[in-house]
Structures are given as structure tokens and as C-alpha cells.
Scaffold this active site. Structure first.
Site, mmCIF file in Angstrom:
data_model
loop_
_atom_site.group_PDB
_atom_site.id
_atom_site.type_symbol
_atom_site.label_atom_id
_atom_site.label_comp_id
_atom_site.label_asym_id
_atom_site.label_seq_id
_atom_site.Cartn_x
_atom_site.Cartn_y
_atom_site.Cartn_z
ATOM 1 N N TYR A 88 0.840 -1.201 0.000
ATOM 2 C CA TYR A 88 0.000 0.000 0.000
ATOM 3 C C TYR A 88 0.878 1.255 0.000
ATOM 4 O O TYR A 88 0.711 2.155 -0.823
ATOM 5 C CB TYR A 88 -0.921 -0.016 1.235
ATOM 6 C CG TYR A 88 -1.546 1.320 1.521
ATOM 7 C CD1 TYR A 88 -2.497 1.847 0.657
ATOM 8 C CD2 TYR A 88 -1.166 2.064 2.640
ATOM 9 C CE1 TYR A 88 -3.053 3.106 0.914
ATOM 10 C CE2 TYR A 88 -1.718 3.304 2.896
ATOM 11 C CZ TYR A 88 -2.657 3.817 2.030
ATOM 12 O OH TYR A 88 -3.202 5.053 2.268
ATOM 13 N N LYS A 133 1.515 4.352 -2.858
ATOM 14 C CA LYS A 133 1.348 5.777 -2.552
ATOM 15 C C LYS A 133 2.614 6.539 -2.945
ATOM 16 O O LYS A 133 2.542 7.637 -3.503
ATOM 17 C CB LYS A 133 1.028 5.970 -1.065
ATOM 18 C CG LYS A 133 -0.368 5.520 -0.686
ATOM 19 C CD LYS A 133 -1.352 6.331 -1.448
ATOM 20 C CE LYS A 133 -2.752 6.268 -1.104
ATOM 21 N NZ LYS A 133 -3.672 7.024 -1.916
ATOM 22 N N ASN A 184 -3.032 9.399 10.874
ATOM 23 C CA ASN A 184 -4.214 8.553 11.136
ATOM 24 C C ASN A 184 -5.494 9.367 11.245
ATOM 25 O O ASN A 184 -5.760 9.967 12.290
ATOM 26 C CB ASN A 184 -3.984 7.730 12.404
ATOM 27 C CG ASN A 184 -2.964 6.629 12.169
ATOM 28 O OD1 ASN A 184 -1.815 6.903 11.860
ATOM 29 N ND2 ASN A 184 -3.384 5.389 12.273
ATOM 30 N N LEU A 192 -8.203 1.344 14.110
ATOM 31 C CA LEU A 192 -8.219 1.307 15.579
ATOM 32 C C LEU A 192 -9.439 2.004 16.189
ATOM 33 O O LEU A 192 -10.172 1.389 16.986
ATOM 34 C CB LEU A 192 -6.922 1.973 16.083
ATOM 35 C CG LEU A 192 -6.815 2.172 17.585
ATOM 36 C CD1 LEU A 192 -6.695 0.839 18.300
ATOM 37 C CD2 LEU A 192 -5.619 3.055 17.934
ATOM 38 N N ILE A 211 -5.375 -5.812 20.753
ATOM 39 C CA ILE A 211 -4.207 -4.962 20.440
ATOM 40 C C ILE A 211 -3.209 -5.815 19.661
ATOM 41 O O ILE A 211 -2.860 -6.922 20.101
ATOM 42 C CB ILE A 211 -3.523 -4.465 21.740
ATOM 43 C CG1 ILE A 211 -4.455 -3.567 22.555
ATOM 44 C CG2 ILE A 211 -2.222 -3.734 21.407
ATOM 45 C CD1 ILE A 211 -3.844 -3.102 23.889
ATOM 46 N N ARG A 257 0.744 6.362 17.223
ATOM 47 C CA ARG A 257 0.219 6.959 15.995
ATOM 48 C C ARG A 257 -0.202 8.398 16.241
ATOM 49 O O ARG A 257 -0.434 8.806 17.380
ATOM 50 C CB ARG A 257 -1.019 6.168 15.503
ATOM 51 C CG ARG A 257 -0.716 4.758 15.027
ATOM 52 C CD ARG A 257 0.062 4.771 13.713
ATOM 53 N NE ARG A 257 0.344 3.437 13.211
ATOM 54 C CZ ARG A 257 1.417 2.710 13.545
ATOM 55 N NH1 ARG A 257 2.308 3.181 14.401
ATOM 56 N NH2 ARG A 257 1.611 1.511 13.021
ATOM 57 N N GLY A 296 3.295 -5.478 8.499
ATOM 58 C CA GLY A 296 3.244 -4.159 7.852
ATOM 59 C C GLY A 296 3.210 -3.004 8.840
ATOM 60 O O GLY A 296 3.417 -1.854 8.454
ATOM 61 N N ASP A 297 2.945 -3.266 10.139
ATOM 62 C CA ASP A 297 2.912 -2.179 11.132
ATOM 63 C C ASP A 297 4.322 -1.681 11.440
ATOM 64 O O ASP A 297 5.295 -2.424 11.316
ATOM 65 C CB ASP A 297 2.274 -2.668 12.438
ATOM 66 C CG ASP A 297 0.760 -2.454 12.448
ATOM 67 O OD1 ASP A 297 0.252 -1.757 11.560
ATOM 68 O OD2 ASP A 297 0.088 -2.997 13.355
#
Ligand code: UDP
Length: 326
Positions: free
Chosen positions: A134, A138, A164, A184, A201, A215, A279-280
């Protein structure tokens, strides 16, 4: 200014389109309604129900300002189906930009997912290195837009790197309705309201103060306001290409968000913890000085405002917007 808001029935796009309309701008929306909602728009806003990959040059010749918010937005889905993301976010965009009139103005919705966050807060000039497909799409879209603006002199553009986005309108009528929901704040609100059974979580062993990811949450109304200022900035100046971060400039960990919600609700939530999500990244916090300097913008809502408005939206629309989108 004849403005086309592409993907304008989606979560952020609908706040931008309604914001423009309320301020008296001439704005129309183009959306394939694959994830957007007709009910997220005022009925007076003209909606063209078409995929942005299928519009004609003739149709696009009726506009000179384009706000581009269409595309796929899920990190997990992009890792499972990279081709879909390259197709939707880059190939379709390239075709679309090829068809818009010479000297158009473009505002593009980019993402903090383009960064390789080695430090924080992140500046626009910091190192790029997406950790997901993703994010890579971008970053590629930004390069394409920069090329058309600086090398081809076809467009003038601003890429807005969202951190976010969250929250809902103050009256709770308009808010976040994705299917499936992966973010979230809506997931937490729905859990707190008893609309879902669990909240998990994704990892509490990150290298952060409390072990959960940090974030930068920006109210969707603040984000929408920045799009209008970006349009006005390009209208008044001869700037050709800019990249601007949009966040609140402050980081909150997942646990801090939960604790803020518990304070609002005045009760504890029973939260579970699972493994990290692919991916986090541990930190994503924006340096927002450029947005302040260039656009004269600064965020006006707090995390508490975001959570209270989101709670109100999910309470009043437990199953999301009414389904009359086909
Ligand atoms: N998150 C979580 N549980 C969830 C959804 C999200 O712990 O059910 C975490 C996620 O791992 C990330 C943060 O919340 O650290 C924000 O995730 P979100 O998907 O909202 O936005 P992202 O930062 O991925 O764009």
C-alpha cells in the site's frame, strides 16, 4: 474553480466534498461506490457513479481542479493482493492523469505509509521506504504526480501525507464506515458500544514506552479543512509541486487511546493482546510545521474530540450508512 472530488463518497472524501459545498465551491463527486456511500454526501452534491479508471477525457474537460482520494487503503489487503493495489492506486491513476486537462490543479491523498520511520516526528524531507505494498503504491503515485508537475509541466499539485484520520462530524451524522473495518478508533468505539465481541491490540512488545504502537490521530474535519486550504494555496500561488504532512503533530500509543476512551466512558474495557500485525511500524508521528507555514493550517480537535464524535456516530449508526448505494 470547477472541482471534481474523486473518491468523494468515501470517509475522508465525503468530508472534503461536504466542506467544499458548504463553503460555496462548485464541487462534484466521482465515485464507484465500492467502499464509499451515497448517504455520506448531501443530496445537493452531484455524484457521478463511475470508476475513476473509466472516465472519458471529454467528461474530465469540464473540470480544472481535482482532489484525488480514490483507491485502496488497507495495508493487510495490499500484502495479500499486491497486484490489485498497483492496478487500483497507480495504473488507474496514471490513466486518469493522462486524461485531465493541461494546467489542472491536483490535490492527492497520500499517506504516512510512504516513510521509513527512523525518527519522529517525521518531516516531509525524511527518508522514504514503505513497509507495505500500500505504502509503495502511494510513493509511486507521488513520483508520478511530481513528474507530471515538474518535468512535463502538465499539472500543479500538492500531495497530502495523511497520518491517522479519525473522528466524525460534531452532530454524529457523518463518520467512518468501512467494510470490513480495520482501523483502531472505529473498532474500539464499536467494541465499547457492545457492537462487537472483542478488541485485540496487535502487539504489546514494540520498542515504545508502553510496548504498543504510537500513531498521530488527526480529526477528519481538520484534514478536510487542509484540502480546501491546499486548493486555495495553489490557486493564489504559482507553486508547482509540494508534499505536506497532515497530522496532529502528537503521538498517542494504542494503550493511551484505550485509556482516553475509558476516561470518556468512565469504565474499564476488557482488551486482549495478540501478535504484531504484518506491515505495522512502531512510530508514525508527523512534523506539521510545513502545513502551518505554507497553508496557515493547524489542527483544532483533540484526541478526546475524535473519540467522542466517533462514539456518537457509531451509536447513531450501528450498522453504518443506509445501504442504497447500488
Ligand atoms: N490496531 C490494533 N488493533 C486493531 C486495529 C489497529 O491494535 O484492531 C493498532 C495497529 O496495530 C496500529 C494502530 O492500531 O498500531 C493504528 O492502526 P490503524 O489500522 O487504525 O491505522 P494504521 O496506522 O495502520 O494506518
Amino acid at each position: 474553480m470547477k472541482i471534481l472530488c474523486v473518491g468523494g463518497a468515501g470517509y475522508i472524501g465525503s468530508f472534503v466534498a461536504r466542506g467544499l459545498h458548504s463553503k460555496g465551491y462548485q464541487v462534484e463527486v466521482l465515485d464507484n461506490l465500492s467502499s464509499g456511500h451515497r448517504a455520506a454526501l448531501f443530496t445537493e452534491i452531484k455524484l457521478h457513479h463511475i470508476d475513476y479508471g473509466e472516465v472519458s477525457e471529454e467528461f474530465l474537460s469540464g473540470f480544472n481542479y481535482f482532489i484525488l482520494l480514490a483507491g485502496k487503503i488497507r495495508v493487510d489487503e495490499s500484502m495479500d493482493n499486491p497486484w490489485l493495489y498497483w492496478h487500483e492506486n497507480v495504473f488507474k491513476l496514471a490513466n486518469f492523469l493522462d486524461k485531465i486537462p493541461q494546467d489542472s490543479v491536483v490535490i492527492y491523498s497520500s499517506s504516512a505509509a510512504v516513510y521509513k520511520p527512523k525518527n519522529h516526528p517525521l518531516k516531509e524531507s525524511d527518508y522514504l521506504g514503505p513497509s507495505s505494498v500500500y505504502g509503495a503504491t502511494k510513493a509511486a503515485a507521488e513520483s508520478l504526480i511530481e513528474h507530471l508537475a515538474l518535468d512535463k509541466n502538465k499539472i500543479r499539485a500538492i500531495c497530502l501525507r495523511y497520518f491517522n484520520a479519525a473522528g466524525a462530524s460534531a452532530d454524529g451524522k457523518f463518520g467512518e464506515d468501512h467494510s470490513p473495518e480495520t482501523h483502531l478508533i472505529p473498532l474500539l468505539c464499536k467494541f465499547a458500544l457492545g457492537q462487537t465481541e472483542r478488541f485485540v491490540i496487535f502487539g504489546d512488545d514494540w520498542e515504545t514506552a508502553d510496548g504498543t504502537c504510537v500513531r498521530d490521530f488527526i480529526h477528519v474535519e481538520d484534514l478536510a479543512a487542509a484540502h480546501i486550504l491546499a486548493l486555495e494555496f495553489l490557486k493564489k500561488s504559482d507553486a508547482r509541486f509540494e508534499v505536506i504532512n497532515l497530522g496532529a503533530g502528537t503521538g498517542f500509543s494504542v494503550k493511551q487511546v484505550i485509556s482516553e476512551l475509558e476516561t470518556i466512558l468512565q469504565r474499564k474495557l476488557k482488551i486482549e493482546v495478540s501478535a504484531k500485525r504484518p506491515g505495522d511500524v512502531p512510530f508514525l508521528v508527523a512534523d506539521i510545521q510545513k502545513a502551518k507555514d505554507l497553508l496557515n493550517w493547524s489542527p483544532s480537535f483533540t484526541l478526546s474530540d475524535i473519540l467522542k464524535s466517533a462514539l456518537q456516530f457509531h451509536k447513531s449508526k450501528p450498522t453504518g450508512y443506509p445501504d442504497f448505494d447500488s
